[in-house]
Scaffold this motif. Structure first.
Motif, mmCIF file in Angstrom:
data_model
loop_
_atom_site.group_PDB
_atom_site.id
_atom_site.type_symbol
_atom_site.label_atom_id
_atom_site.label_comp_id
_atom_site.label_asym_id
_atom_site.label_seq_id
_atom_site.Cartn_x
_atom_site.Cartn_y
_atom_site.Cartn_z
ATOM 1 N N GLY A 88 16.002 -0.469 -18.940
ATOM 2 C CA GLY A 88 15.667 0.580 -17.981
ATOM 3 C C GLY A 88 14.639 1.541 -18.537
ATOM 4 N N THR A 89 14.381 2.619 -17.809
ATOM 5 C CA THR A 89 13.431 3.633 -18.265
ATOM 6 C C THR A 89 14.108 4.659 -19.163
ATOM 7 O OG1 THR A 89 13.807 4.824 -16.189
ATOM 8 C CG2 THR A 89 11.893 3.380 -16.292
ATOM 9 N N GLY A 90 15.338 5.033 -18.831
ATOM 10 C CA GLY A 90 16.051 6.023 -19.635
ATOM 11 C C GLY A 90 16.937 5.404 -20.690
ATOM 12 N N ASN A 91 17.701 4.379 -20.295
ATOM 13 C CA ASN A 91 18.628 3.684 -21.200
ATOM 14 C C ASN A 91 19.517 4.679 -21.960
ATOM 15 O OD1 ASN A 91 17.681 1.050 -20.592
ATOM 16 N ND2 ASN A 91 15.982 1.318 -22.011
ATOM 17 N N ASP A 92 20.042 5.670 -21.246
ATOM 18 C CA ASP A 92 20.828 6.707 -21.917
ATOM 19 C C ASP A 92 22.148 6.180 -22.461
ATOM 20 O OD1 ASP A 92 19.308 9.149 -21.873
ATOM 21 O OD2 ASP A 92 19.497 9.131 -19.704
ATOM 22 N N PHE A 93 22.786 5.256 -21.754
ATOM 23 C CA PHE A 93 24.048 4.727 -22.255
ATOM 24 C C PHE A 93 23.832 3.965 -23.554
ATOM 25 C CE2 PHE A 93 27.299 1.378 -22.515
ATOM 26 C CZ PHE A 93 28.439 2.166 -22.536
ATOM 27 N N SER A 94 22.878 3.055 -23.567
ATOM 28 C CA SER A 94 22.637 2.262 -24.773
ATOM 29 C C SER A 94 22.108 3.131 -25.913
ATOM 30 C CB SER A 94 21.652 1.124 -24.483
ATOM 31 O OG SER A 94 20.386 1.620 -24.097
ATOM 32 N N ARG A 95 21.411 4.193 -25.594
ATOM 33 C CA ARG A 95 20.866 5.092 -26.613
ATOM 34 C C ARG A 95 21.983 5.662 -27.506
ATOM 35 N NH1 ARG A 95 16.097 7.809 -26.088
ATOM 36 N NH2 ARG A 95 16.149 7.408 -23.842
ATOM 37 N N GLY A 96 23.156 5.866 -26.903
ATOM 38 C CA GLY A 96 24.258 6.447 -27.653
ATOM 39 C C GLY A 96 24.785 5.572 -28.772
ATOM 40 N N PHE A 97 24.413 4.302 -28.798
ATOM 41 C CA PHE A 97 24.877 3.395 -29.844
ATOM 42 C C PHE A 97 23.913 3.334 -31.025
ATOM 43 C CE2 PHE A 97 26.900 2.018 -25.976
ATOM 44 C CZ PHE A 97 28.179 1.684 -26.366
ATOM 45 N N GLY A 98 22.649 3.671 -30.800
ATOM 46 C CA GLY A 98 21.665 3.641 -31.874
ATOM 47 C C GLY A 98 21.376 2.255 -32.407
ATOM 48 N N CYS A 99 21.375 1.242 -31.530
ATOM 49 C CA CYS A 99 21.202 -0.149 -31.951
ATOM 50 C C CYS A 99 19.841 -0.707 -31.518
ATOM 51 C CB CYS A 99 22.320 -1.021 -31.369
ATOM 52 S SG CYS A 99 23.951 -0.567 -31.969
ATOM 53 N N SER A 100 19.400 -1.726 -32.207
ATOM 54 C CA SER A 100 18.124 -2.367 -31.902
ATOM 55 C C SER A 100 18.290 -3.391 -30.781
ATOM 56 C CB SER A 100 17.585 -3.081 -33.151
ATOM 57 O OG SER A 100 18.429 -4.182 -33.491
ATOM 58 N N ASP A 101 17.166 -3.840 -30.228
ATOM 59 C CA ASP A 101 17.199 -4.889 -29.200
ATOM 60 C C ASP A 101 17.867 -6.149 -29.734
ATOM 61 O OD1 ASP A 101 15.888 -3.227 -27.442
ATOM 62 O OD2 ASP A 101 13.907 -4.086 -27.790
ATOM 63 N N LYS A 102 17.581 -6.482 -30.986
ATOM 64 C CA LYS A 102 18.172 -7.676 -31.590
ATOM 65 C C LYS A 102 19.689 -7.566 -31.631
ATOM 66 C CE LYS A 102 18.155 -10.476 -35.810
ATOM 67 N NZ LYS A 102 17.576 -10.627 -37.179
ATOM 68 N N GLU A 103 20.180 -6.408 -31.947
ATOM 69 C CA GLU A 103 21.636 -6.210 -32.036
ATOM 70 C C GLU A 103 22.297 -6.257 -30.663
ATOM 71 O OE1 GLU A 103 21.589 -3.552 -36.135
ATOM 72 O OE2 GLU A 103 20.977 -2.678 -34.215
#
Length: 298
Positions: A88-103
């Motif tokens: 997405g543009t914000g990706n706020d939920f995933s941001r909270g994990f601090g993980c890379s695309d690979k992960e």
């Protein structure tokens, strides 16, 4: 494993690349798949996902916070686990994990999942943050605008803040009544909203409660000051900020817009509650959040 893939259509080249990678990996691993392309019509899309999820072990969202919210509403309480490829543009939920695309990609095919909490505001579930006030005002103002980057969203929020006037509201947080002129009142299951603003740094996905932040409106200069404190992540010590952990709450004032996971979902009055461990989610192993959850779920 069998997999239901939920895709928000996009012409973005990276979006196509990720979709192609996912389908190739499923083929290589001999995973049976079905694709659902979202239409933007929430209720028909939600019903279709719920019906099809009965036949699959895992659902994978390829999209942003809005598509994730759709999937959460479709899957709450079901045995089908949920994985995410954040695009997405914000990706706020995933941001909270601090993980890379690979992960995140690795998590899609992981054998395990954990149970996380889900919030509910009226008849809509949310997995990240729901709010009433300036955040909902910005979501409403931008819903017909082209998609923005996280920085663009924050800049737009700053622009709309200049003309925003708070509304007097009455509320009830865990049985205690409040009345105040509202700038932002949010209920957080996770940490970020608004394209990267860390409104709830203490939020945990398995805590069994929501983090409630009620930030009062103070006029133009006061609102700008509050916004800057939020940007700098030191808003917890602000005078007048009401912070508490809740399992139930209500907003009694009518006809105020509500946002949930960055989507405009209705108007107040609103009833808010948390459903502990209501969703099976594939958490990337890169984050300490998974360790915290496993201690509870093991």
């Amino acid at each position: 494993m069998t997999m239901l893939i939920i895709i928000k259509p996009s012409t973005n080249k990276n979006h196509k690349k990720v979709c192609d990678w996912l389908l190739h990996e499923c083929n290589q691993r001999q995973i049976s798949t079905e694709i659902i392309y979202t239409t933007g019509n929430f209720h028909p899309d939600c019903k279709k996902i719920t019906q099809r999820a009965e036949y699959y072990q895992r659902a994978v969202v390829v999209g942003g916070d809005g598509t994730l919210n759709l999937a959460v509403n479709a899957l709450v309480g079901l045995s089908c686990s949920l994985a995410l490829l954040p695009l997405g543009t914000g990706n706020d939920f995933s941001r909270g994990f601090g993980c890379s695309d690979k992960e995140w990609r690795t998590a899609v095919f992981s054998q395990g999942d954990v149970k996380i909490d889900v919030g509910q505001i009226n008849d809509r579930y949310f997995v990240n943050i729901a709010g009433v006030g300036f955040d909902a005002h910005v979501v409403k103002a931008l819903q017909t605008k082209p998609a923005r980057s996280s920085l663009g969203y924050s800049l737009a929020g700053f622009k709309y803040l200049l003309g925003y006037k708070g509304t007097h509201i009455t509320s009830d947080f865990s049985g205690r009544e409040y009345a105040y002129k509202n700038l932002i009142t949010v209920f957080a299951n996770h940490r970020y909203f608004g394209g990267g603003l860390a409104i709830a740094p203490k939020a945990r996905l398995n805590s069994g409660y929501l983090e409630c932040y009620a930030m009062p409106a103070r006029g133009l200069l006061g609102n700008l000051y509050s916004f800057m404190r939020l940007l700098l992540r030191n808003h917890h010590t602000m005078t007048g900020l009401e912070y508490q952990r809740v399992t139930v709450a209500t907003i009694n004032t009518p006809n105020l817009p509500i946002e949930a996971d960055g989507e405009l979902i209705g108007v107040t009055p609103a009833s808010i509650q948390v459903h502990p461990r209501a969703l099976r989610f594939c958490v990337p192993t890169c984050t300490s959040i998974q360790l915290e959850i496993k201690k509870v779920c093991s």
